[in-house]
Design an enzyme around this catalytic site. Structure first.
Site, mmCIF file in Angstrom:
data_model
loop_
_atom_site.group_PDB
_atom_site.id
_atom_site.type_symbol
_atom_site.label_atom_id
_atom_site.label_comp_id
_atom_site.label_asym_id
_atom_site.label_seq_id
_atom_site.Cartn_x
_atom_site.Cartn_y
_atom_site.Cartn_z
ATOM 1 N N ASP A 93 -1.776 2.199 -4.612
ATOM 2 C CA ASP A 93 -3.058 2.534 -3.991
ATOM 3 C C ASP A 93 -4.125 1.545 -4.454
ATOM 4 O O ASP A 93 -3.971 0.857 -5.468
ATOM 5 C CB ASP A 93 -3.468 3.960 -4.344
ATOM 6 C CG ASP A 93 -2.510 4.985 -3.765
ATOM 7 O OD1 ASP A 93 -1.916 4.693 -2.706
ATOM 8 O OD2 ASP A 93 -2.357 6.068 -4.367
ATOM 9 N N HIS A 138 0.811 -1.211 0.000
ATOM 10 C CA HIS A 138 0.000 0.000 0.000
ATOM 11 C C HIS A 138 0.850 1.270 0.000
ATOM 12 O O HIS A 138 0.347 2.359 -0.298
ATOM 13 C CB HIS A 138 -0.944 0.013 1.207
ATOM 14 C CG HIS A 138 -2.261 0.667 0.929
ATOM 15 N ND1 HIS A 138 -2.366 1.827 0.196
ATOM 16 C CD2 HIS A 138 -3.527 0.337 1.266
ATOM 17 C CE1 HIS A 138 -3.635 2.182 0.099
ATOM 18 N NE2 HIS A 138 -4.361 1.288 0.737
#
Length: 536
Positions: free
Chosen positions: A513, A509
């Site tokens: 995204d 992450h």
């Protein structure tokens, strides 16, 4: 200034170092006779210009192996004044050294090499050369088991293998640790029969001695700090047991014989008096607990039957890297089902063409690798890795393919998979898998990957799973098996059968995204469900 240097030796070493810099070489050459007359100690030899030059380069972290034998062995001005500095620097910068012992000739120490970017230690699988054998540049000395594979270590210089310090099967050898000794002359081999690597590293003990004084100071300070603790605890013991314990004389005597603390027994006699029955009850309860625990332990030991399997270096490093990945990388997972009917139809058609031309068959995994590579080219944000200061986006699409072997998990790499045809990808995957199972992968076979594909569906029938990211990469695709499902047809009450394959994308992450990961999966699904688009 040069004539007054004898007075400055004890007061300004920094000035002396500046005199030995490259700018002062001409001045040193003109005043060499002055140095010889003022600082002639135990040796009749003077410092030659190459020796002084070697000292200058070594002092400023320059070239290796620039100290002449005269400087290293004889009591010249440089060796006498800065002996500690020279010996320490030469040990660090050069693997070729002249031992301090007079019975050892010049030799070269061969250290454990770093054969991969993540390698910190290695194992000696086997030596292909024996002690006394002549070695030439390019010849294989031994096989080293790294954190990735078993790699052949080649000789760099001509000579004779005088001593094998670490033999076959030696494990957990740190990178740089001495594993063998080579000499130039064959008659010097016998002199290294009882050689120990510690004898060739005189610079390390002084460094430890110099760093030793601070710890004793801490110990001296710590010892008085420990003394007050018993002093405080001793008065506290009577305070905790300050209340008088009432017990009958017989109970007190019995407690002393059985080593029973009276403070842990609650008396049942008049006014809490401890009697013999209280001691007996305490002993009985303790015996029951001990017997119960011992019986449980015996039963557990009798029920267990196991074998301790030694952990290979590859499996150990894989475990540590995956643990690091799971602890430091913020994983999240995206799963999608893709219809593979058209993909299977195209594969059947391509395999018929391959068989007609004598080529190898194309697998579903080859098509998945190609689709993943094209999706990475379409969504390059997923073809990146995280650093603390920036995100590095790669322009090459190199796909690692997970291969399970008896030694552990290997991830050989297919380079530029987005630019290669299906037959080329299939052939490379087969060759790399064969090398992995034979434990003969080279560093170039597994280094440089930017994305990983792990397929447990085809070989093992796993429907869906989540894979752990292979650092420093930011994504890995877990491929499940294909299954037939009933899906709605074109009409209101029409149904048809279709094959669907579940894939799960594990993302870092910090780099990818959620929307970017979903965009990559959309592109991948498009290539799988319309495989003709991969040919465009």
């Amino acid at each position: 200034q040069m004539r007054n240097a004898s007075k400055l030796l004890h007061h300004d070493r920094a000035l002396l170092v500046r005199w030995f810099s490259a700018d002062a070489q001409s001045s040193l050459a003109r005043n060499r006779d002055v140095w010889q007359s003022r600082f002639h100690e135990s040796s009749t030899r003077t410092v030659s210009e190459p020796a002084a030059s070697g000292f200058t380069k070594l002092s400023f972290g320059g070239q290796k192996r620039s100290i002449s034998m005269a400087t290293s062995k004889r009591g010249s001005i440089i060796g006498s004044r800065f002996n500690g500095q020279i010996s320490q620097s030469s040990q660090v910068l050069s693997r070729r050294c002249y031992a301090s012992a007079s019975d050892l000739p010049p030799h070269q120490e061969i250290g454990m090499p770093s054969l991969s970017p993540t390698m910190t230690e290695g194992n000696i699988a086997r030596w292909l050369k024996k002690e006394g054998d002549k070695v030439s540049p390019g010849e294989v000395l031994c096989e080293v088991e790294t954190d990735k594979a078993t790699v052949e270590m080649e000789c760099m210089e001509e000579g004779y293998l005088a001593k094998i310090v670490r033999g076959d099967g030696q494990k957990e050898i740190k990178v740089g640790e001495v594993i063998a000794i080579t000499v130039e002359d064959e008659e010097d081999i016998a002199k290294f029969k009882d050689y120990q690597p510690s004898a060739s590293e005189p610079s390390e003990p002084p460094a430890k001695e110099t760093s030793a004084p601070p710890p004793p100071k801490k110990e001296v300070v710590a010892e008085p700090a420990r003394e007050p603790e018993p002093k405080v605890s001793k008065p506290s013991a009577p305070s905790s047991s300050g209340d008088r314990i009432f017990a009958s004389p017989f109970a007190r005597k019995l407690a002393e014989e059985k080593n029973v603390p009276l403070s842990s027994i609650k008396g049942t006699g008049p006014e809490g008096l401890i009697v013999k029955a209280d001691i007996d009850d305490f002993l009985a309860s303790g015996a029951k607990e001990v017997s119960a625990s011992s019986k449980a332990k015996v039963a557990t030991d009798a029920a267990l039957d196991y074998t301790d399997i030694p952990v290979s270096q590859i499996r150990k490093i894989t475990a540590s890297r995956l643990l690091l990945s799971k602890q430091t990388i913020p994983h999240y997972y995206l799963t999608v089902d893709t219809c593979v009917d058209k993909l299977m139809s195209l594969r059947t058609h391509l395999n018929s063409l391959q068989e007609a031309s004598g080529g190898a068959r194309i697998s579903v995994n080859d098509l998945v690798i190609k689709a993943a590579a094209l999706a990475l080219r379409k969504v390059p944000q997923c073809n990146s890795s995280w650093t603390n200061d920036y995100i590095r986006q790669y322009h090459n699409v190199n796909i690692n393919v997970a291969v399970q072997t008896d030694q552990g998990l290997f991830v050989p790499v297919v380079r530029d998979a987005d630019k290669k045809g299906l037959s080329t990808i299939g052939e490379e995957v087969k060759q790399l898998a064969k090398k992995a199972k034979e434990n003969s992968l080279k560093p170039q076979d597994y280094e440089g990957g930017t994305f990983t594909v792990s397929n447990l569906g085809g070989p093992y029938g796993v429907k869906q799973f989540c894979a752990i990211i292979n650092p420093p990469q930011s994504g890995i695709l877990a491929v499940g098996s294909a299954e037939r499902r009933v899906v709605p047809g074109s009409g209101a009450e029409e149904f048809k059968f279709a094959s669907f394959m579940s894939v799960t994308l594990s993302c870092d992450h910090r780099v990818i995204d959620g929307a970017i990961g979903a965009e990559w999966l959309k592109a991948f699904k498009g290539y799988i469900e319309n495989p003709e688009s991969m040919l465009l």
